[in-house]
Structures are given as structure tokens and as C-alpha cells.
Write an enzyme that holds these catalytic residues in place. Structure first.
Site, PDB file in Angstrom:
ATOM      1  CE1 TYR A 153      -4.346   0.119  -0.334  1.00  0.00           C
ATOM      2  CE2 TYR A 153      -4.247  -1.777   1.131  1.00  0.00           C
ATOM      3  CZ  TYR A 153      -4.950  -0.981   0.224  1.00  0.00           C
ATOM      4  OH  TYR A 153      -6.228  -1.296  -0.108  1.00  0.00           O
TER       5      TYR A 153
ATOM      6  CD  GLU B 237      -3.337   4.024   1.126  1.00  0.00           C
ATOM      7  OE1 GLU B 237      -2.195   3.606   1.430  1.00  0.00           O
ATOM      8  OE2 GLU B 237      -4.395   3.484   1.485  1.00  0.00           O
TER       9      GLU B 237
ATOM     10  CE  LYS C 169      -7.636   2.241 -25.443  1.00  0.00           C
ATOM     11  NZ  LYS C 169      -7.724   2.899 -24.122  1.00  0.00           N
TER      12      LYS C 169
HETATM   13  N1  DSN Z   1     -12.288   0.109 -24.758  1.00  0.00           N
HETATM   14  C1  DSN Z   1     -11.317   1.027 -25.313  1.00  0.00           C
HETATM   15  C2  DSN Z   1     -11.426   1.135 -26.778  1.00  0.00           C
HETATM   16  O1  DSN Z   1     -11.634   0.091 -27.351  1.00  0.00           O
HETATM   17  O2  DSN Z   1     -11.264   2.182 -27.375  1.00  0.00           O
HETATM   18  C3  DSN Z   1     -11.358   2.350 -24.682  1.00  0.00           C
HETATM   19  O3  DSN Z   1     -12.349   2.473 -23.771  1.00  0.00           O
END
Ligand code: DSN
Length: 415
Positions: free
Chosen positions: A53, A55, A227
């Protein structure tokens, strides 16, 4: 990765993990928001930092024992600053939706107006879709793209003057064109609004310097780290120094409790990778591959929304191109081992659960080493599959071809 202990004590979970590993290895992943992290990122995720933890922030924690959590969080912050040229970075948001909620709560009061992009025009749920909590708290007004697929900045300015938003929000999950950062900045300045850009989809392309960096143009920039940036699942907020205190307070204690330190360690590793020259080549290749996909699908008669792509994905109107719905297309592709998601197209006459489009991204297959030749093959399969949807035998035959093909591009070569 070793799964010896899971295998020994929990067969059910072991089998699910093994199944997912096989699915990822043998399938063609074209969902625009997914990617494959490196083995180093996976290792960092599975460490003892998950036990801790922490915080607070480096040097200012509420609990003891923070010698090493401070090290990894400071590293993640320093590397993110270097990657994006940000004045201030908070690496604690658990993911993109919390990052956006935190950013809103840092600068807005309930009832304040936000100008954000419409979901069907490429925006994101968390940018004010009525089903979200943020839409219950704040007053979202949505702007759209014009018939050519571009954002109409004159219209945006008109809307800003009319609605006097406290926040103007740029960002998207299916829109594919380069934004005019200066124009967003000018409009925000003109109406006295704070400017924010959710770069979740394109963070890796920015970090890899394949597209122009927007960070200096916006007051607040939120992102996910998993991403195109190819890090662990997670969120991050960057901002100008004047918003630093508000963002940090809104993150903790405002919205979250303890940060997930194993995740932050993995973010640090991923940012270290993104700082290397190889990541620049990756980011450039992602865009090249997306352009090949766009060209090939256009040749085959598909309607690509927004007039094409400048990023890692294309939004395809499969309904008007092939007479199949987004749901049917997603299902047929899935059956043949290719994973995409159904997606709304601008002002879609159909429903979100069965819209007119599919969104196709190439960042994950680029991580596997696929280039132009392979992308052409993928475009051919997409066309064959959508032409043959309902023909189970044909889809099964293509699935075998896809599996054979994917085996040549291992996601973790030495596992
Ligand atoms: N779920 C993601 C997307 O596919 O763009 C973003 O929320």
C-alpha cells in the site's frame, strides 16, 4: 512465463490462462485498443509490489516501507515526462475511465459544461455519453464531424461561444484524423475554457514521434498506457504545472485509494522501452501498416469513415460496403480467428449493439512484426470472410489458414 504455482494449486485458473495464451498466439488481434506487452512488462506486473500500500506520492506517503515504491513511481514519472515533454505527470490512475473522471473532478464543479466529441463520431463513452456517471454530474454538449469526416472547427468555435464550456475536450476512440491542436487551443482561450485531450489511442504514436506531440497545447492530457503505448493496463494524467496540485489531489485522496504499485513498476518498464529508438520504428510502422490496410480495403470497395486514417486504425462501414451489420461482421471474423469490434459510424441509423461499422487496428499485429505484405493478406481475409459470412465451412477453412499464419509471428518468442 512460468505458471508452475498456478498450475499446481488452481487448475481452473491455469486452464483459463493457458487458453487465453493460445487464443492470443493463434488469433489475429485487430482490436484497436489492444496490444502485446513485452516479457519485461509482464514480469514487472507479477512482482511483490502488488503486496504494498502506498497512498500518497513519492516522498509523501501515508504508510511506511516506501523505499522501493518511491523508486519505481519516480522512475515512471521521470520517463513519462521525457517521453511526452509534460510539465507534470501522475501515473496512479488505474485506467483511462478513472483518469478522465479524475481530470474532470480536478477542474469542474457539478453542473459545469463540457464540450466533448460525440461517441458515434469517434468520441468515447467517458466523454459525456448519457449512460456514464460523468454525464450525470456535468453538462456535456457534443460536437460532431462534418460530411467530409473532419471536425468543423468553425462550428466547434460557434458551439463554444454559445455554451461557454468550462472544459473543451479533444480525444476519441474511433476517430482517425489528425487534430488541429492550435485551433483547439485558440477556441479554448477565446471562451476562457480549460483544454483537455484524451490521447489514449494515440499515446504510442506520440511517444514514438510518429505524429505531432499535442502535450504542450493542452492544459490536461489523459491517456491509457496499454494501447499503442504497449504498456500494462493503466492510466496516466499529464498537465501544465498550474494544474499539478489539483490533479494529484483529485487522484488521491479524491478518487482513488492506494496506487497499484506493480502496475506502476510495469509502466516504468514500458516507458523505458518507449524511450528506445526501436519504439520509434514501431510507431512509424504502425501508421504505415494502417495506411496499407486503408488502401487495400478501399480497393476492395469498402467505405472507410472520416476519409481515411492518420493513425493506427480504420473505421469501416461494413453495412453500406457489404450489406452485413457490424455485429455480423464481428461474429464472422471471430469465427475465422480474426478479432475486431463492432463500432458505430457517424450518426449511425443502427443501434450500438448492432451498428453499421467495425473498427480495425494494426498496432498489435505490428508488435508481432507484421508489415505491408502481411497486412495485405489480412485485408484479403477480411474481405473473404465478410463475403462468406454464414458459410461455416469457408470460415473454418480460413480459421486454419489464420492460425497457421499467426504461428509464424510468436507473441512471446522465447516462452
Ligand atoms: N475500450 C477502449 C477502446 O476500445 O477504445 C477504450 O475504452
Amino acid at each position: 512465463m512460468s505458471l508452475n504455482e498456478v498450475k499446481k494449486q488452481d487448475k481452473a485458473v491455469f486452464e483459463a490462462i493457458s487458453g487465453e495464451m493460445k487464443r492470443q498466439q493463434e488469433g489475429m488481434e485487430l482490436i484497436a485498443s489492444e496490444n502485446y506487452v513485452s516479457k519485461a512488462v509482464l514480469e514487472a506486473l507479477g512482482t511483490v509490489f502488488t503486496n504494498k500500500y502506498s497512498e500518497g506520492y513519492p516522498g509523501k506517503r501515508y504508510y511506511g516501507g516506501q523505499d522501493y515504491t518511491d523508486v519505481v513511481e519516480a522512475l515512471a514519472i521521470e520517463r513519462a515526462k521525457k517521453l511526452f515533454g509534460a510539465e507534470h505527470v501522475n501515473v496512479q490512475p488505474h485506467s483511462g475511465a478513472p483518469a478522465n473522471m479524475i481530470a474532470y473532478s480536478a477542474v469542474l464543479r457539478p453542473g459545469d459544461t463540457v464540450l466533448g466529441m460525440d461517441l458515434s463520431h469517434g468520441g468515447h463513452l467517458t466523454h459525456g455519453h448519457p449512460v456514464t456517471l460523468s454525464a450525470q454530474i456535468y453538462n456535456f454538449v457534443r460536437y460532431k464531424t462534418d460530411a467530409s469526416g473532419k471536425i468543423d472547427y468553425d462550428e466547434l468555435e460557434k458551439m463554444a461561444l454559445e455554451h461557454k464550456p468550462r472544459l473543451i475536450l479533444a480525444g476519441f476512440s474511433a476517430y482517425t484524423r489528425q487534430l488541429d491542436y492550435e485551433r483547439f487551443q485558440q477556441i479554448a482561450k477565446k471562451v476562457g475554457a480549460i483544454s483537455m485531450f484524451d490521447i489514449a489511442h494515440i499515446a504510442g504514436l506520440i511517444a514514438g514521434k510518429a505524429i505531432k506531440n499535442p502535450v504542450s497545447y493542452f492544459d490536461i492530457v489523459t491517456t491509457t498506457t496499454h494501447k499503442t503505448l504497449r504498456g500494462p493496463r493503466g492510466g496516466m494524467i499529464m498537465c501544465k504545472a498550474e494544474f499539478a496540485k489539483a490533479i494529484d489531489k483529485a487522484t488521491f485522496p479524491g478518487f482513488q485509494g492506494g496506487p497499484h504499485m506493480n502496475n506502476i513498476a510495469a509502466k516504468a518498464v514500458a516507458f523505458g522501452e518507449a524511450l528506445r529508438p526501436a519504439f520509434k520504428s514501431y510507431a512509424k510502422q504502425v501508421i504505415k501498416n494502417a495506411k496499407v490496410l486503408e488502401k487495400e480495403l478501399l480497393k476492395k470497395g469498402y467505405k472507410i469513415m472520416f476519409g481515411g486514417t492518420d493513425y493506427h486504425m480504420v473505421l469501416v462501414d461494413v453495412m453500406s460496403s457489404k450489406g452485413v451489420t457490424g455485429k455480423e461482421a464481428e461474429h464472422a471474423l471471430d469465427e475465422a480467428g480474426i478479432t475486431v469490434n463492432k463500432n458505430m459510424i457517424p450518426d449511425d441509423p443502427r443501434s450500438p449493439m448492432d451498428p453499421s461499422g467495425i473498427r480495425v487496428g494494426v498496432q498489435a499485429v505490428t508488435s508481432r512484426g507484421m508489415k505491408g505484405k502481411e497486412i495485405k493478406q489480412i485485408a484479403s481475409w477480411i474481405d473473404e470472410i465478410l463475403s462468406a459470412h454464414g458459410d461455416t465451412a469457408k470460415l473454418a477453412k480460413i480459421r486454419k489458414e489464420v492460425t497457421r499464419f499467426c504461428k509464424k509471428y510468436p507473441i512471446y518468442p522465447k516462452v
